[in-house]
Write a protein that holds these residues in place. Sequence first.
Motif, PDB file in Angstrom:
ATOM      1  N   PRO A  99       0.779  -1.339  -0.118  1.00  0.00           N
ATOM      2  CA  PRO A  99      -0.215   0.029   0.076  1.00  0.00           C
ATOM      3  C   PRO A  99       1.015   1.313  -0.007  1.00  0.00           C
ATOM      4  O   PRO A  99       1.963   1.284   0.680  1.00  0.00           O
ATOM      5  N   THR A 103      -2.579   6.285  -2.024  1.00  0.00           N
ATOM      6  CA  THR A 103      -4.022   5.537  -1.762  1.00  0.00           C
ATOM      7  C   THR A 103      -4.659   6.028  -0.314  1.00  0.00           C
ATOM      8  O   THR A 103      -5.886   6.136  -0.359  1.00  0.00           O
ATOM      9  N   ASP A 160     -11.202  -8.853  -6.331  1.00  0.00           N
ATOM     10  CA  ASP A 160      -9.789  -8.887  -6.912  1.00  0.00           C
ATOM     11  C   ASP A 160      -9.955 -10.338  -7.879  1.00  0.00           C
ATOM     12  O   ASP A 160     -10.274 -11.291  -7.696  1.00  0.00           O
ATOM     13  N   ASP A 188     -12.808 -10.471 -12.774  1.00  0.00           N
ATOM     14  CA  ASP A 188     -12.596  -9.464 -13.639  1.00  0.00           C
ATOM     15  C   ASP A 188     -13.239  -8.150 -13.344  1.00  0.00           C
ATOM     16  O   ASP A 188     -14.490  -8.374 -13.587  1.00  0.00           O
ATOM     17  N   LEU A 189     -12.677  -7.214 -12.759  1.00  0.00           N
ATOM     18  CA  LEU A 189     -13.229  -5.856 -12.307  1.00  0.00           C
ATOM     19  C   LEU A 189     -14.427  -6.208 -11.580  1.00  0.00           C
ATOM     20  O   LEU A 189     -14.829  -6.636 -10.823  1.00  0.00           O
TER      21      LEU A 189
HETATM   22  C1  LIG Z   1      -2.599  -1.298  -7.806  1.00  0.00           C
HETATM   23  S1  LIG Z   1      -3.142  -2.922  -6.940  1.00  0.00           S
HETATM   24  C2  LIG Z   1      -4.029  -2.023  -6.029  1.00  0.00           C
HETATM   25  C3  LIG Z   1      -4.070  -2.920  -4.635  1.00  0.00           C
HETATM   26  C4  LIG Z   1      -4.680  -2.148  -3.553  1.00  0.00           C
HETATM   27  N1  LIG Z   1      -5.963  -1.807  -3.452  1.00  0.00           N
HETATM   28  C5  LIG Z   1      -3.805  -1.065  -2.961  1.00  0.00           C
HETATM   29  O1  LIG Z   1      -4.429   0.252  -3.232  1.00  0.00           O
HETATM   30  O2  LIG Z   1      -2.784  -1.304  -2.296  1.00  0.00           O
HETATM   31  C6  LIG Z   1      -4.456  -3.378  -8.167  1.00  0.00           C
HETATM   32  C7  LIG Z   1      -5.091  -4.850  -7.906  1.00  0.00           C
HETATM   33  O3  LIG Z   1      -5.864  -5.017  -8.819  1.00  0.00           O
HETATM   34  C8  LIG Z   1      -6.058  -6.402  -9.119  1.00  0.00           C
HETATM   35  N2  LIG Z   1      -6.333  -6.664 -10.610  1.00  0.00           N
HETATM   36  C9  LIG Z   1      -5.460  -6.742 -11.778  1.00  0.00           C
HETATM   37  N3  LIG Z   1      -6.163  -6.723 -12.705  1.00  0.00           N
HETATM   38  C10 LIG Z   1      -7.599  -6.886 -11.993  1.00  0.00           C
HETATM   39  C11 LIG Z   1      -8.740  -7.156 -12.911  1.00  0.00           C
HETATM   40  N4  LIG Z   1      -8.905  -7.484 -14.360  1.00  0.00           N
HETATM   41  N5  LIG Z   1      -9.835  -7.453 -11.946  1.00  0.00           N
HETATM   42  C12 LIG Z   1      -9.825  -7.126 -10.841  1.00  0.00           C
HETATM   43  N6  LIG Z   1      -8.734  -7.057 -10.114  1.00  0.00           N
HETATM   44  C13 LIG Z   1      -7.431  -6.919 -11.061  1.00  0.00           C
HETATM   45  C14 LIG Z   1      -4.391  -6.899  -8.991  1.00  0.00           C
HETATM   46  O4  LIG Z   1      -4.534  -8.206  -8.372  1.00  0.00           O
HETATM   47  C15 LIG Z   1      -4.074  -5.790  -7.682  1.00  0.00           C
HETATM   48  O5  LIG Z   1      -4.466  -6.610  -6.451  1.00  0.00           O
END
Ligand SMILES: C[S@@+](CC[C@H](N)C(=O)[O-])C[C@H]1O[C@@H](n2cnc3c(N)ncnc32)[C@H](O)[C@@H]1O
Length: 304
Positions: A99, A103, A160, A188-189
């Motif tokens: 983190p 954020t 996630d 996914d999203l």
């Molecule tokens: C930049 S990190 C942010 C993690 C946390 N929210 C933070 O702010 O520290 C992005 C997160 O999105 C997840 N992620 C990547 N592609 C994704 C998708 N298509 N759908 C859902 N989650 C996804 C990754 O596994 C990762 O945990």
Amino acid sequence: MPQAEDWSIKNLLEWTASFFEKKGLDSPRLDAEVLLARVLKTTRVELFVRYDEKPSDDARTQFRELVRRRSAGEPTAYLVGKKEFYSLDFEVDSRVLIPRPETEELVLEAIEHIKRTDKALANDGADSRVWSICDVGTGSGCIAVTLAKYIPNSQVVAVDISPDALQIAQRNAQKHKVEHKITFLEGDLLDPVSLDLSEERRFDIIASNPPYVSESEYARLETTVKDFEPKLALVGGSTGAETPVRLVQQVPERLKSGGRLFMELSPTTVGAVAETMKKDERWTDVEIRRDFAHIDRFVYAVRK
Ligand SMILES: C[S@@+](CC[C@H](N)C(=O)[O-])C[C@H]1O[C@@H](n2cnc3c(N)ncnc32)[C@H](O)[C@@H]1O
């Protein structure tokens, strides 16, 4: 390293800080303190009280190994297995992004919006509400868990695509005693969140720090990020904006009218994402905001 008889906490810290400095680390003294405190199972402050104490051979061996890994670029947060976020400790390992302070700014913005709205409702004599919040790309769970913890009247969904990340996020929810307030979904999203939500079942807030680094930026990232943090958490597509743009297209169908999106991006993706939203008539008040370092970092917007 100093001579064996000189291996006091004070000397170990001074030697290690100077070694880390020569290696070009950003916070050499802090890193030395955090690592030694971890090995001695104590706090940084306690180290100063115990300055003249000489750690055991075993402790020094463990410390030496951590110093070696840190000097090879491994992030301190992974070495000690935790990172502080919004005054809460989050368990982290190499399966989740560490983190970041930016954020915390996004979380602060969301909390302030909620508190302002609750206060206005109370002043109007309206019943208090339950905030329904979704965190997309939850990683360690830092956004979801912090909002669940600091907003007592909230229910949170955390999504996630990585099952490993969800496991860690769930552990962090348990650690902070908010697991009963968070539903964890893999996918996914916003795909795992039903499209057929009636207005009252939609979210009041969707927050996200999605992957937003481009492939070329990724290739140039510093070793300490690129070689240790998960690529899945960083790269948002060839320009970096692909994943965030896909997300902002999915959000309106899951957000209440008047609901808000709080999204963290990079200066190179924030413009493209905001433009997509401004062209979409379902959004209003699309705003790019800077972080504390005066860098364009966030898109905040309201669902019409
Ligand atoms: C930049 S990190 C942010 C993690 C946390 N929210 C933070 O702010 O520290 C992005 C997160 O999105 C997840 N992620 C990547 N592609 C994704 C998708 N298509 N759908 C859902 N989650 C996804 C990754 O596994 C990762 O945990």
